[in-house]
Write a protein that holds these residues in place. Structure first.
Motif, PDB file in Angstrom:
ATOM      1  N   ALA A   1      -2.503  -3.065  -9.242  1.00 38.18           N
ATOM      2  CA  ALA A   1      -3.138  -1.791  -9.600  1.00 38.18           C
ATOM      3  C   ALA A   1      -2.509  -1.183 -10.850  1.00 38.18           C
ATOM      4  O   ALA A   1      -3.201  -0.733 -11.763  1.00 38.18           O
ATOM      5  CB  ALA A   1      -3.056  -0.821  -8.434  1.00 38.18           C
TER       6      ALA A   1
ATOM      7  N   GLU B   1      -7.350   1.195  -5.699  1.00 34.51           N
ATOM      8  CA  GLU B   1      -6.293   2.183  -5.821  1.00 34.51           C
ATOM      9  C   GLU B   1      -6.752   3.319  -6.742  1.00 34.51           C
ATOM     10  O   GLU B   1      -7.518   3.125  -7.696  1.00 34.51           O
ATOM     11  CB  GLU B   1      -5.028   1.540  -6.377  1.00 34.51           C
TER      12      GLU B   1
ATOM     13  N   VAL C   1       0.853  -1.185   0.000  1.00 34.37           N
ATOM     14  CA  VAL C   1       0.000   0.000   0.000  1.00 34.37           C
ATOM     15  C   VAL C   1       0.883   1.227   0.000  1.00 34.37           C
ATOM     16  O   VAL C   1       2.014   1.203   0.498  1.00 34.37           O
ATOM     17  CB  VAL C   1      -0.955   0.023   1.215  1.00 34.37           C
TER      18      VAL C   1
END
Length: 538
Positions: free
Chosen positions: A188, A230, A79
């Protein structure tokens, strides 16, 4: 006193270090004591240097721990750090002796608990919604029957097989697959690149541009589906110009790409059902519409046929419609003989006028008289000129004779030339040329006059034939007669009664006298009527 100050004796057992030594000892102690550790806290201030390094704080309610993630370690984070996010960071604790500071070099980061993930998800959703990325007005309708469908998903697993199988059952279409990782640190970025890649394809290029996109993934936990939350993925889906269906997770799973997509499908199979209609149902629908159209057309024809019959019953009979034209034709038929006679009379008058104007013989006579006058004038002119020439010649001859008697030679030669010039032979030749020219003009005039005469005669004969065909003589041959009062044609009974004596003209003979009133003389049976006897007609 000075001795006390200069005393170099021992001062207990406290050791003495240099600054570098103590800084190195602290650094070794921290690294040996703690080594690789996990720290839980809330991310505070974040700073990203131009070099790509990340500097941020992890804090709790009382203290702050400085953290650093080097440029090569940023791509390995699951993340991306955001201010206010509660995370669990993993790394090595180290010290920076030059500034007497220590920090944690973080090489792994994860959200601390499901509640923190949901809070961060809600915060990101509110931020993107405020930018208008989730507005319903931005969503485009799906094409009814796309020719090419682009699918962004993993090439392994049941998702792509379910989509292809469902498309084959409903309505087979061409499918382009862009393989991506649907879970993990690179998920993502790969999904966003796949969406942008499909959108960048040019229409009519070597690779067909899809008419519809499907972004699909099977079910999983919120951590497994986090790549579709995301910001990079959401912005790529919102900016895509191709209609997009989001089919991430199961029906209860919701990701941020679902809000940015043009349509959300609860499962990948449902996305395939949204993409294309059922071919068999379309065929049945078309057949039903065709049957309805045929029934409607037949019913419309029957209705118009009945309407035509109803209107036909309201029309009058054919005999009624033809009655007035029949009466008009009969009236015109009765008027026709009188009209023909009037036409013949007008034609006769016009023919008489034309006959008076046509006179080719008179014109020829006038032209011949004119030519005769010109010939006489020409002959007289030639005779006068000859007499003048003879008189001139005689006078010159006398003059030359007198000069010759005096012995002059030149006047004799001049006299000879004058005699040759005035000799009758040239005059005869010139007179002959004029006569030939006059004869040619006479021949041309005769030919022209003869042609004009023949044309006039032909036209006169044609008019005479027209006169005879329109004349009343043809009518008399059919059994009619002309009633004359002197030189006037009697056309009414009142005019016949008013006349004392009339004449009847038939086709085969001269006029026959008749009387209009008074009793006829008595004759014996078998006697012929005497000459000049008149009968009574009225």
């Amino acid at each position: 006193m000075d001795d006390l100050l200069d005393d170099d004796g021992p001062r207990g057992n406290v050791g003495e270090y240099t600054v570098s030594e103590i800084s190195g000892a602290v650094k070794r102690t921290l690294e040996d004591r703690f080594g690789r550790i996990r720290v839980r806290g809330e991310i505070g201030r974040i700073f990203k240097a131009r070099s790509g390094h990340l500097y941020y704080d992890v804090k709790d309610d009382r203290n702050v721990l400085a953290c650093t993630t080097w440029r090569g370690q940023v791509s390995g984070l699951s993340v991306q750090p955001e201010e206010g996010m509660e995370v669990v960071v993993t790394g090595k604790l180290s010290a920076f002796g030059a500034q007497s500071k220590y920090n944690l070099n973080v090489d792994a980061m994860e959200v601390a608990g499901r509640g923190a993930l949901l809070a961060m998800l809600e915060k990101r959703r509110a931020q993107l919604a405020a930018e208008g990325l989730f507005e319903p007005s931005r969503k485009r309708p799906l094409p009814f029957l796309p020719n090419v469908i682009g699918v962004v998903t993993s090439p392994q697993g049941a998702v792509i097989r379910d989509i292809l199988h469902r498309l084959s059952d409903r309505f087979p279409r061409d499918v382009l697959i862009w393989p991506v990782a649907v879970q993990g640190r690179t998920s993502a970025g790969e999904v966003a690149n796949a969406i942008r890649g499909f959108d960048a394809l040019a229409p009519g290029g070597p690779i067909p541009r899809p008419d519809l996109l499907i972004v699909a993934r099977g079910g999983g936990s919120i951590e497994d589906l986090w790549g579709f939350n995301e910001e990079i993925v959401v912005r790529a889906a919102a900016a895509c110009s191709i209609p997009l269906i989001s089919a991430v997770g199961h029906e209860t799973d919701t990701t941020l790409i679902d809000h940015a997509a043009d349509r959300r499908a609860p499962t990948p199979t449902a996305a395939a059902e949204m993409a294309v209609p059922v071919r068999a149902e379309l065929i049945a629908t078309v057949a039903a519409l065709g049957a309805r159209q045929a029934r409607a057309a037949a019913q419309a024809v029957r209705g118009r046929e009945q309407r035509l019959l109803d209107l036909g019953r309201g029309l009058p009979r054919a005999e009624t419609l033809l009655e007035r034209p029949r009466v008009r034709v009969e009236t015109l038929g009765h008027r026709l003989p009188a009209a023909l006679e009037a036409r013949v009379t007008r034609a006769r008058l016009r023919l008489s006028a034309l006959a008076g104007r046509v006179g080719p013989g008179d014109r020829i006579s006038r032209e011949r008289a004119r030519l005769d006058g010109l010939a006489r004038r020409l002959e007289m002119g030639l005779r006068d000129r000859q007499r003048w020439a003879e008189a001139a010649l005689a006078a010159q001859a006398s003059a030359f004779a007198r000069q010759a008697r005096r012995g002059a030679a030149q006047p004799r030669r001049d006299l000879e030339r004058l005699v040759r010039r005035l000799t009758p032979a040239p005059l005869a030749r010139r007179h002959g040329r004029d006569a030939d020219r006059l004869s040619g003009l006479l021949r041309r005039l005769s030919v022209a006059a003869q042609g004009t005469h023949m044309r006039r005669v032909s036209r006169l004969e044609a008019l005479d034939r027209l006169r005879e065909s329109l004349g009343y003589a043809r009518t008399l041959e059919r059994g009619f007669a002309v009633v004359w009062d002197g030189e006037t044609v009697v056309t009414t009974a009142e005019a016949a009664r008013a006349a004392r004596q009339v004449q009847l003209q038939f086709a085969e003979g001269p006029r026959v006298d008749a009387v209009t009133s008074g009793p006829a003389p008595k004759r014996r049976k078998g006697d012929d009527a005497p000459d000049g006897e008149q009968g009574s007609l009225f």
